[in-house]
Design an enzyme around this catalytic site. Structure first.
Site, mmCIF file in Angstrom:
data_model
loop_
_atom_site.group_PDB
_atom_site.id
_atom_site.type_symbol
_atom_site.label_atom_id
_atom_site.label_comp_id
_atom_site.label_asym_id
_atom_site.label_seq_id
_atom_site.Cartn_x
_atom_site.Cartn_y
_atom_site.Cartn_z
ATOM 1 N N ASP A 139 -31.381 18.021 -2.408
ATOM 2 C CA ASP A 139 -32.515 17.317 -2.992
ATOM 3 C C ASP A 139 -32.048 16.032 -3.668
ATOM 4 O OD1 ASP A 139 -34.106 19.426 -2.193
ATOM 5 O OD2 ASP A 139 -33.957 20.468 -4.131
ATOM 6 N N LYS A 140 -32.962 15.113 -3.847
ATOM 7 C CA LYS A 140 -32.646 13.801 -4.431
ATOM 8 C C LYS A 140 -31.809 13.916 -5.703
ATOM 9 C CE LYS A 140 -34.880 9.878 -6.712
ATOM 10 N NZ LYS A 140 -36.176 9.295 -7.156
#
Length: 321
Positions: A139-140
């Site tokens: 994820d970011k």
């Protein structure tokens, strides 16, 4: 559009005599996916004895399989100069340590400045690999180790390893709440029925298994080591929230921030300012797609994660007796 020509010749061994063409070609040319091989058969780029045939035709010992296939660029995004923390690189694979805030793949709202854009700048031949060689994601705002395939052969083998669950991925996280023991969450994960950007535990979801064990307990938090058996979107974050131990800083699954009663001003301020999930992909292990060697990498925790742990320890040490 750049195009690469792949040429191969293989003789069908006697032991495969009478088997289907599409089955045998997958065994003799294993570096390419079955779907790509089927495309080449249907387009006439993959022949038997110089003849265009159908995938289900039977082949026999001594038959000549000939491939003259075109591999066009798979990626149509712009290369950008983005600094990458390369942990390991050879002709087949690339292992990077991803920082927080870096989106892995272009999507709505993130068309530029992604890991994929940086990879294309780092290695031009990744244009010919699906998703520029990205075989799994973080994820970011999750930090840590990721492997990238640099060849079609490596891409296929790494995807196979992920599907067979032989890639070891170990994370460290800080959860809200004090756990009493480690355990395993075996709950299916799918899209949230209302908020389609979120994932949730649902009986209609995909099989998902997360193992966790305690590393250190604090007054109101737990430092845990997490190992993925499967790799679903947001899996660790969803599973930890499901058992009521959401990750510190998780803006999606934690819910409203609750400052623990009696904690130090330093910790309270740290928790308010920690705006990402406290999750780091610390260890990565896999079989090298070319050499067959078992390889493993470890990365240190990022500064913000280390500072969070230090804050939790200080709060524990300074707590009134």
């Amino acid at each position: 559009m750049n195009k690469n020509i792949i040429e191969r010749q293989e003789i069908v061994p006697e032991k495969y005599s009478g088997e289907r063409f599409d089955k045998i070609v997958a065994l003799l040319i294993p570096e390419f996916s079955r779907s790509r091989l089927k495309q080449w058969i249907l387009s006439g780029e993959l022949k038997v004895n110089q003849q265009i045939v159908k995938p289900k035709i039977k082949v026999f010992g001594g038959d000549m399989i000939e491939l003259s296939g075109v591999v066009a660029d798979e990626v149509h995004h712009q290369a950008e100069s983005i600094r990458l923390n390369v942990v390991y690189e050879d002709e087949s694979i690339l292992v990077i340590n991803k920082p927080a805030g870096l989106v892995v793949h272009p999507a709505a709202g993130h068309h530029h400045g992604t890991l994929l854009n940086g990879l294309l700048n780092h290695c031009d031949e990744l244009n010919a690999i699906p998703r520029a060689g990205i075989v799994h994601r973080l994820d970011k705002d999750t930090t840590g180790l990721m492997v990238v395939a640099k060849t079609l052969s490596a891409h296929k083998q790494l995807v196979d390893q992920l599907q067979e669950r032989t890639v070891s991925r170990i994370y460290e996280a800080v959860a809200c709440g004090v756990m009493t023991a480690g355990g395993c969450v075996n709950e299916p994960i799918g899209r949230h029925r209302i908020d389609r950007k979120k994932m949730t535990v649902t009986e209609n979801g995909k099989h998902a298994v997360t193992h966790y064990r305690l590393l250190e307990k604090f007054s109101h938090h737990t430092h845990v080591r997490v190992q993925l058996e499967t790799g679903r979107t947001h899996q660790i974050r969803v599973h930890m929230a499901h058992i009521r131990y959401p990750l510190v800083g998780d803006q999606v699954y934690r819910g409203r921030l609750k400052i623990p009663a009696g904690c130090s001003d330093e910790l309270a301020e740290k928790l308010r300012r920690f705006k990402r999930q406290a999750l780091h992909a610390k260890e990565l292990g896999l079989t090298h797609p070319e050499s067959g060697e078992l390889m493993q990498w470890q990365s240190t925790l990022p500064d913000d994660f280390m500072n969070l742990l230090e804050c939790l320890k200080n709060d524990e040490n300074n707590a009134p007796l």
